[in-house]
Write an enzyme that holds these catalytic residues in place. Structure first.
Site, PDB file in Angstrom:
ATOM      1  N   GLY A 272       0.782  -1.222   0.000  1.00 35.83           N
ATOM      2  CA  GLY A 272       0.000   0.000   0.000  1.00 35.83           C
ATOM      3  C   GLY A 272       0.815   1.273   0.000  1.00 35.83           C
ATOM      4  CB  CYS A 273       4.023   2.239   1.140  1.00 35.53           C
ATOM      5  SG  CYS A 273       5.256   0.990   0.747  1.00 35.53           S
ATOM      6  N   GLY A 274       3.329   1.994  -2.327  1.00 37.16           N
ATOM      7  CA  GLY A 274       3.949   2.265  -3.610  1.00 37.16           C
ATOM      8  C   GLY A 274       5.275   1.574  -3.795  1.00 37.16           C
TER       9      GLY A 274
END
Length: 273
Positions: free
Chosen positions: A120-122
């Site tokens: 979810g943080c890239g």
């Protein structure tokens, strides 16, 4: 890599007796027959009670596989970090509960946290890429095996592939000793699994992998180079051609890499000539 004392292993993993599978040939004669097929089952591995991996394997030499997988996947740095292995079979499933040292278990938990923390943080692909292209310690340089030790090797391998001879559909990883004799053969439906089994067998028997060479019957991809370097092999011989990346990594990490074609002389890709 050899262990001073054997890893304790408990559990029953006997395979059920297979009578063979009937088939009908798809032609005008429609002749019927029966064939033995390679056995396959699901294996779940847990370290200190925490599930780590589930994979499809051939249910032979499972103890060797668990040890080899733990080493070649960098779950443990040494076979001495493995204290106990308990194996259970239920139908088409196997489970292996492995007790490892606190040091190895802490490192494993840190790795799992890093993988979980990237979602979810890239950057979710970063940890996977680090695992795909890990930092490995180069091996000491070693001389190549004598050419005569590769002579008629394909025929000799076929003679010792007992499971494949009866069922087919199996890869093999083999250890050829310093005298040029095949000392060990491990087979599996998965080429990575077969090599892991061989690494584990060498550890359990206290054999020095650098005193001979290892042969794989499959193509040589990068993952197999990783396992060979972590297994501290001197030379890896492949019956199928290696990939370009596997050659570059073999050269970088000083692993001798040889391709044995069907009808040509052995081709030495590493060291570079």
């Amino acid at each position: 890599m050899p262990r001073r004392t054997p890893v304790p292993v408990t559990g029953e993993i006997a395979s059920p007796v297979q009578d063979g599978y009937t088939y009908v040939e798809l032609d005008d004669a429609a002749a019927a027959g029966s064939a033995m097929l390679a056995e396959e089952c699901a294996l779940a591995i847990a370290y200190n009670g925490i599930g780590h991996a589930v994979m499809m394997v051939s249910p032979s030499a499972i103890e060797d596989f668990v040890i080899g997988f733990s080493l070649s996947s960098a779950v443990v740095e040494s076979v001495d970090d493995i204290y106990d292995i308990r194996i259970r079979r239920s139908g088409d499933t196997l489970s292996a509960d492995v007790q490892i040292s606190n040091r190895a278990f802490w490192a494993l938990k840190q790795q799992r946290r890093q993988l979980a923390g990237t979602s979810g943080c890239g950057l979710c692909g970063v940890a996977a890429l680090e695992q795909a292209l890990p930092q490995l310690t180069p091996l000491p340089s070693s001389s190549l095996p004598p050419a005569e030790h590769l002579r008629d090797l394909r025929t000799r391998i076929a003679d010792v592939q007992n499971l494949a001879r009866h069922s087919g559909a199996l890869h093999a990883a083999l250890y050829v000793d310093r005298a040029g004799e095949i000392g060990l053969c491990r087979e599996d439906i998965g080429r990575h699994n077969a090599l892991d089994k061989l690494i584990g067998a060498l550890c359990r028997q206290g054999r020095n992998p650098r005193q001979g060479f290892v042969v794989i019957t499959s193509r040589c991809s990068l993952e197999l180079i990783h396992k060979a370097v972590r297994g501290e092999f001197a030379t890896l011989v492949s019956l199928s051609a290696p990939t370009d990346l596997s050659v570059r990594w073999a050269r970088e990490h000083r692993l001798n890499l040889i391709h044995l074609p069907h009808h040509s002389a052995p081709r030495v890709y590493s060291p570079e000539r």
